[in-house]
Design an enzyme around this catalytic site. Sequence first.
Site, PDB file in Angstrom:
ATOM      1  N   HIS A  37      -2.123   0.894  90.578  1.00 14.73           N
ATOM      2  CA  HIS A  37      -1.514  -0.298  89.972  1.00 14.73           C
ATOM      3  C   HIS A  37      -1.084  -0.001  88.529  1.00 14.73           C
ATOM      4  O   HIS A  37      -0.002  -0.407  88.090  1.00 14.73           O
ATOM      5  CB  HIS A  37      -2.524  -1.452  89.919  1.00 14.73           C
ATOM      6  CG  HIS A  37      -3.007  -1.931  91.251  1.00 14.73           C
ATOM      7  ND1 HIS A  37      -4.305  -1.770  91.674  1.00 14.73           N
ATOM      8  CD2 HIS A  37      -2.372  -2.604  92.244  1.00 14.73           C
ATOM      9  CE1 HIS A  37      -4.454  -2.319  92.864  1.00 14.73           C
ATOM     10  NE2 HIS A  37      -3.303  -2.831  93.247  1.00 14.73           N
ATOM     11  N   GLN A  61      -0.453 -13.694 103.586  1.00 13.36           N
ATOM     12  CA  GLN A  61      -0.194 -12.371 104.153  1.00 13.36           C
ATOM     13  C   GLN A  61      -1.396 -11.784 104.890  1.00 13.36           C
ATOM     14  O   GLN A  61      -1.342 -10.656 105.357  1.00 13.36           O
ATOM     15  CB  GLN A  61       0.317 -11.409 103.077  1.00 13.36           C
ATOM     16  CG  GLN A  61      -0.715 -10.981 102.049  1.00 13.36           C
ATOM     17  CD  GLN A  61      -0.060 -10.198 100.922  1.00 13.36           C
ATOM     18  OE1 GLN A  61       0.729 -10.716 100.143  1.00 13.36           O
ATOM     19  NE2 GLN A  61      -0.370  -8.907 100.837  1.00 13.36           N
ATOM     20  N   GLN A 155       6.761  -2.125 102.950  1.00 11.65           N
ATOM     21  CA  GLN A 155       6.860  -3.306 102.076  1.00 11.65           C
ATOM     22  C   GLN A 155       7.975  -3.122 101.032  1.00 11.65           C
ATOM     23  O   GLN A 155       8.758  -4.046 100.769  1.00 11.65           O
ATOM     24  CB  GLN A 155       5.519  -3.531 101.388  1.00 11.65           C
ATOM     25  CG  GLN A 155       5.547  -4.542 100.254  1.00 11.65           C
ATOM     26  CD  GLN A 155       4.169  -4.769  99.674  1.00 11.65           C
ATOM     27  OE1 GLN A 155       3.347  -5.432 100.278  1.00 11.65           O
ATOM     28  NE2 GLN A 155       3.902  -4.224  98.496  1.00 11.65           N
ATOM     29  N   LEU A 186      -4.999   6.022  96.438  1.00 10.49           N
ATOM     30  CA  LEU A 186      -5.802   4.947  95.841  1.00 10.49           C
ATOM     31  C   LEU A 186      -5.448   3.630  96.510  1.00 10.49           C
ATOM     32  O   LEU A 186      -4.290   3.351  96.801  1.00 10.49           O
ATOM     33  CB  LEU A 186      -5.546   4.842  94.339  1.00 10.49           C
ATOM     34  CG  LEU A 186      -5.919   6.042  93.483  1.00 10.49           C
ATOM     35  CD1 LEU A 186      -5.789   5.675  91.997  1.00 10.49           C
ATOM     36  CD2 LEU A 186      -7.325   6.516  93.763  1.00 10.49           C
ATOM     37  N   SER A 187      -6.485   2.820  96.765  1.00  9.65           N
ATOM     38  CA  SER A 187      -6.285   1.507  97.383  1.00  9.65           C
ATOM     39  C   SER A 187      -7.467   0.628  97.020  1.00  9.65           C
ATOM     40  O   SER A 187      -8.603   1.111  96.929  1.00  9.65           O
ATOM     41  CB  SER A 187      -6.215   1.662  98.904  1.00  9.65           C
ATOM     42  OG  SER A 187      -6.440   0.411  99.537  1.00  9.65           O
ATOM     43  N   SER A 188      -7.194  -0.656  96.813  1.00  9.46           N
ATOM     44  CA  SER A 188      -8.301  -1.579  96.547  1.00  9.46           C
ATOM     45  C   SER A 188      -9.298  -1.554  97.698  1.00  9.46           C
ATOM     46  O   SER A 188     -10.496  -1.744  97.506  1.00  9.46           O
ATOM     47  CB  SER A 188      -7.772  -3.002  96.370  1.00  9.46           C
ATOM     48  OG  SER A 188      -6.859  -3.030  95.303  1.00  9.46           O
ATOM     49  N   ARG A 189      -8.798  -1.307  98.909  1.00  5.11           N
ATOM     50  CA  ARG A 189      -9.689  -1.317 100.083  1.00  5.11           C
ATOM     51  C   ARG A 189     -10.573  -0.069 100.151  1.00  5.11           C
ATOM     52  O   ARG A 189     -11.521  -0.045 100.933  1.00  5.11           O
ATOM     53  CB  ARG A 189      -8.883  -1.493 101.374  1.00  5.11           C
ATOM     54  CG  ARG A 189      -8.279  -2.891 101.497  1.00  5.11           C
ATOM     55  CD  ARG A 189      -7.702  -3.178 102.874  1.00  5.11           C
ATOM     56  NE  ARG A 189      -7.390  -4.586 103.020  1.00  5.11           N
ATOM     57  CZ  ARG A 189      -6.169  -5.126 102.908  1.00  5.11           C
ATOM     58  NH1 ARG A 189      -5.131  -4.368 102.650  1.00  5.11           N
ATOM     59  NH2 ARG A 189      -5.994  -6.429 103.066  1.00  5.11           N
TER      60      ARG A 189
END
Length: 283
Positions: A37, A61, A155, A186-189
């Site tokens: 981000h 979503q 997206q 990298l991912s929030s999940r």
Amino acid sequence: MEVFNLASDLNAFLSSARRKNLRISLVPTMGNLHNGHLSLIDAALANSDLVISTIFVNPLQFGPDEDLDAYPRTLQRDIELLQSRECHVLFAPAVSEIYGDSLQSPTLVQVPELTNSLCGASRPGHFDGVTTVVAKLFNLTQPDCAIFGLKDYQQYLVIKKMAADLLMPIEIIGSEIVREESGLALSSRNSYLSTDEKNQATVLYKSLQQVSEQLLSGTRNFSTLQSDATQAINEAGLNCDYFTVCNAATLHEAVADDTSFAILTAAYIGETRLIDNMRVAID
Ligand code: AMP
């Protein structure tokens, strides 16, 4: 950094920025910020005079069985990170500020052409939720440009098409994927994953890299490339949703004459759904 929760306060601030003819950029996020981000904030700063980031976990979503309630919300830490990157404005609205009481029967923005395959097939309604909220954020902020991560490549294409088809005068900029040293995007999940699971998940990057090398060396046997990669991902203990070589512009299945490919994958590790992709251009 200015922090706004209300659209009316954001509007009042932005009307004075517009009078000064500032170039405004928008970086929409769902928070729980990481260096991926923050790289978008850096790209926005390099592209504009005033950077607006948004943090909004968009209920529209998420599917009924997805992780809306569990989604990590870390607003205070996110504010500190945005401040450290010198972001100018954060808009962090409540759900009611964005949807009023229309969430049960919302007005939708849809991009059917690009949203029936890949993540759109596995997550019905997901992209309608994304395009609808992004259109609302575009209307609120009226930015000159908006920055999206290529990590969510489908997206990115969907939003580019929405902006073009609806004559939104906004430049849509794609920013490269930020990865851990292991290659894991990298991912929030990723915060749902144990250390072992994170190691297992590196198979996604390795598979993308292998297929990318094969494409560059001239292999065009797409179905073998796809089934071998799917098998490797499943053997690593993940549950592969899709691994596909597509035309990078249309997301149609790749054909031998294509010169620009996107290799896209999604896989579950336990309950956690991870996505990744790699784009390959042939000279
Ligand atoms: P999210 O908070 O997951 O909705 O993501 C907000 C924005 O950050 C989207 O444009 C994502 O594509 C982008 N993003 C998420 N992870 C990464 C990453 N690893 N590298 C680059 N951009 C990312």
